[in-house]
Every structure is written in structure tokens, then in C-alpha cells.
Design an enzyme around this catalytic site. Structure first.
Site, PDB file in Angstrom:
ATOM      1  N   ASN A   1     -43.457 -68.064  40.836  1.00  0.00           N
ATOM      2  CA  ASN A   1     -43.070 -67.490  39.538  1.00  0.00           C
ATOM      3  C   ASN A   1     -41.768 -66.698  39.729  1.00  0.00           C
ATOM      4  OD1 ASN A   1     -42.879 -66.184  37.085  1.00  0.00           O
ATOM      5  ND2 ASN A   1     -44.654 -64.845  37.395  1.00  0.00           N
TER       6      ASN A   1
ATOM      7  N   LYS B   1     -39.962 -65.374  37.597  1.00  0.00           N
ATOM      8  CA  LYS B   1     -39.747 -64.355  36.554  1.00  0.00           C
ATOM      9  C   LYS B   1     -38.297 -64.472  36.055  1.00  0.00           C
ATOM     10  CE  LYS B   1     -43.385 -61.650  38.599  1.00  0.00           C
ATOM     11  NZ  LYS B   1     -43.975 -60.347  38.844  1.00  0.00           N
TER      12      LYS B   1
ATOM     13  N   HIS C   1     -49.458 -63.693  31.390  1.00  0.00           N
ATOM     14  CA  HIS C   1     -49.057 -62.864  32.530  1.00  0.00           C
ATOM     15  C   HIS C   1     -49.055 -61.394  32.094  1.00  0.00           C
ATOM     16  CE1 HIS C   1     -46.674 -61.029  35.687  1.00  0.00           C
ATOM     17  NE2 HIS C   1     -46.945 -62.083  36.423  1.00  0.00           N
TER      18      HIS C   1
ATOM     19  N   GLU D   1     -47.093 -59.071  32.580  1.00  0.00           N
ATOM     20  CA  GLU D   1     -45.801 -58.578  32.064  1.00  0.00           C
ATOM     21  C   GLU D   1     -45.605 -58.989  30.605  1.00  0.00           C
ATOM     22  OE1 GLU D   1     -43.411 -60.137  35.251  1.00  0.00           O
ATOM     23  OE2 GLU D   1     -44.261 -58.632  36.606  1.00  0.00           O
TER      24      GLU D   1
ATOM     25  N   GLU E   1     -54.598 -61.342  39.042  1.00  0.00           N
ATOM     26  CA  GLU E   1     -53.499 -60.514  39.527  1.00  0.00           C
ATOM     27  C   GLU E   1     -53.751 -59.055  39.147  1.00  0.00           C
ATOM     28  OE1 GLU E   1     -49.624 -62.843  39.948  1.00  0.00           O
ATOM     29  OE2 GLU E   1     -49.856 -62.501  37.820  1.00  0.00           O
TER      30      GLU E   1
ATOM     31  N   GLY F   1     -45.673 -56.758  42.466  1.00  0.00           N
ATOM     32  CA  GLY F   1     -44.337 -56.258  42.801  1.00  0.00           C
ATOM     33  C   GLY F   1     -44.340 -54.902  43.486  1.00  0.00           C
TER      34      GLY F   1
ATOM     35  N   SER G   1     -48.079 -59.288  45.167  1.00  0.00           N
ATOM     36  CA  SER G   1     -47.465 -59.000  46.475  1.00  0.00           C
ATOM     37  C   SER G   1     -47.904 -59.965  47.584  1.00  0.00           C
ATOM     38  CB  SER G   1     -47.735 -57.547  46.884  1.00  0.00           C
ATOM     39  OG  SER G   1     -47.138 -56.664  45.942  1.00  0.00           O
TER      40      SER G   1
HETATM   41  P1  PGA Z   1     -45.350 -60.413  42.982  1.00  0.00           P
HETATM   42  O1  PGA Z   1     -45.589 -61.018  41.529  1.00  0.00           O
HETATM   43  O2  PGA Z   1     -45.688 -61.490  43.988  1.00  0.00           O
HETATM   44  O3  PGA Z   1     -43.898 -60.033  43.016  1.00  0.00           O
HETATM   45  O4  PGA Z   1     -46.261 -59.246  43.124  1.00  0.00           O
HETATM   46  C1  PGA Z   1     -46.667 -61.873  41.254  1.00  0.00           C
HETATM   47  C2  PGA Z   1     -46.712 -62.201  39.790  1.00  0.00           C
HETATM   48  O5  PGA Z   1     -46.534 -61.290  38.965  1.00  0.00           O
HETATM   49  O6  PGA Z   1     -46.927 -63.355  39.394  1.00  0.00           O
END
Ligand code: PGA
Length: 248
Positions: free
Chosen positions: A10, A12, A91, A93, A163, A169, A208
Site C-alpha cells: 500500500n 498510500k 482503511h 486513514e 491493522e 506507521g 509496521s
Molecule cells: P505501515 O502501514 O506498514 O506503514 O504501518 C500499513 C497500512 O496502513 O496499510
């Protein structure tokens, strides 16, 4: 067993032509893993050559509408036309920054399903939910829309990404056993919607994930793959993750 690992990148709102070029040169074809790359949709057509290498392309979101006056929206048909066959939906976000409601998430799942896109429904709890002992309730509650959808085809094309929001992140992860116990509950809940569904469902861990930690997640019986954000922006790190997950 028998299920291939599912490894999803992903991007983003990151990357550009340089990252596109490095993905086109990457080695992502591994027998034991299905790989899905979700760049910003504007790069989908440029990544089409990956499809010949058995890598699938996906979008990070889609419009619940098929067409019309929805400035900025991208429909499922457009994603398909550009080579995408998967989409992330819900997601955290999108839920937090774009205020996506459960109802909207369901409409997006239905729109994707009508068009024949495979979907990855993202669920997860906040740190406050976890600290107050409400993590399971929160995550299972986000799955209630699947009962409402009551649609066998939609469930057949579905994967779920767990998640924890506090792990996205941040460099912090759930422990493999914490993730495993949530995945077990998710599988149980999906199984309650249809006997054979739970067994075939692929449930991914996200938050992460790195080449260093992905192996420990994949050792758990109910963790069938990973959703990778930050670490997929470095192609050699992502290649390593694919290799590790493909050889579990
Ligand atoms: P990350 O993001 O690996 O940077 O923690 C995962 C995600 O939000 O899909």
C-alpha cells in the site's frame, strides 16, 4: 493450509515515476505468495507490465458510485480498465481523515463486488480501544456490515486486513500472539456467516510490517499474509517480505 500467502503493498500517497520504475524491475514472482501492488491509481497503467509477472494491481480506495458528478472519485470500472483487479476498502486513514462511515464502507464493498473486483476490508482498533479492553468488540463490530451485505459472492471475493491503528506507521506492532488472537476472532465471526467462508478467508496483519518482523506473524496459524505500508516504499525491502511470506 494450502492457502497462498497474500502480500499487499500500500503505497498510500507516496512514490512517483522512480518508484514505478523500481517496481517494474522488482522480483516479486514467488510460488507461495500472491502479491498485490496498490499504488496511487494514477500510476496503475504504468505498472501494467507487472500483471504479466503474476503480480496483481489494486486501488487504495474506490467510489461507491458507478459514474456521475463526483469530483475526484474513481469508479470500480475505471480501476478495472487500468489493470486493477483489487481494492482496499475502509482503511483507517480513510475512516479517520475522510470520515468514512460503516455504511459507506459497505456501499464501497458492494460497488467493488458488482464490478468483480477483489476486496481487502481493513479493520482495526485505536490505542484507547485496546487500553480500555474494547479492541475485540471494536474490530468485530466493523465486520457487522458483512452480515448486512448478506452476499455470498461478496464474501467469496473478500480478504480482511487487521491493522491496529496504533501500529500503523509507528514502528510499533501488535505481538504475533496478539494479532493471532484477533485473527482467530475475525475468522470465527466470518465463519458464522457461512460455514465454508471462514476457512478460505485470508486474513492479513498490517501495521509496521517489515522484512525483519513479517516471518514471526506468518508463523501464526490464522495470519495468512501482510499489508505493508512504509516498508513497501523500498523495493528491496518489499522483495524480501514477499520472499519470506512466500516460503512459510
Ligand atoms: P505501515 O502501514 O506498514 O506503514 O504501518 C500499513 C497500512 O496502513 O496499510
Amino acid at each position: 493450509m494450502g492457502k497462498k500467502s497474500l502480500v499487499v503493498a500500500n503505497w498510500k500517497c507516496n512514490g512517483g515515476i522512480e518508484l514505478v520504475q523500481s517496481y517494474l524491475k522488482a522480483f516479486l514472482e514467488i510460488d507461495g505468495a500472491d502479491v498485490v501492488v496498490c499504488p496511487p491509481v494514477i500510476f496503475l497503467t504504468q505498472l501494467r507490465a507487472l500483471i504479466r509477472k503474476n503480480v496483481s494491481l489494486g486501488a487504495q480506495d474506490l467510489s461507491a458510485f458507478e459514474a456521475g458528478p463526483y469530483t475526484g472519485n474513481i469508479s470500480s470500472e475505471m480501476i478495472l480498465e487500468c489493470g486493477g483487479t483489487w481494492t482496499l476498502i475502509g482503511h483507517s486513514e480513510r475512516r479517520a481523515l475522510h470520515l468514512e462511515s460503516q455504511e459507506e464502507v459497505l456501499q464501497k464493498l458492494q460497488a467493488a463486488n458488482r464490478a468483480g473486483l477483489k476486496t481487502i476490508l481493513c479493520v482495526g482498533e485505536t490505542l484507547a480501544d485496546r487500553k480500555s479492553g474494547h479492541a475485540v468488540e471494536k474490530v468485530l463490530g466493523q465486520l457487522d456490515i458483512l452480515r448486512e451485505a448478506n452476499d455470498a459472492a461478496l464474501l467469496d471475493n473478500l480478504s480482511i486486513a487487521y491493522e491496529p491503528i496504533w501500529a500503523i506507521g509507528t514502528g510499533e506492532t501488535a505481538s504475533p500472539s496478539e494479532a493471532q488472537s484477533m485473527h482467530e476472532r475475525i475468522r470465527e465471526k466470518v465463519s458464522s456467516l457461512g460455514e465454508t467462508l471462514g476457512g478460505n478467508l485470508r486474513i492479513l496483519y498490517g501495521g509496521s510490517v517489515s522484512a525483519h518482523n513479517c516471518g514471526s506473524f506468518l508463523k501464526e496459524g490464522d495470519i495468512d499474509g501482510v499489508l505493508v505500508g512504509g516498508s513497501c516504499l523500498n523495493v528491496s525491502e518489499f522483495e524480501k517480505i514477499v520472499r519470506i511470506c512466500g516460503s512459510r
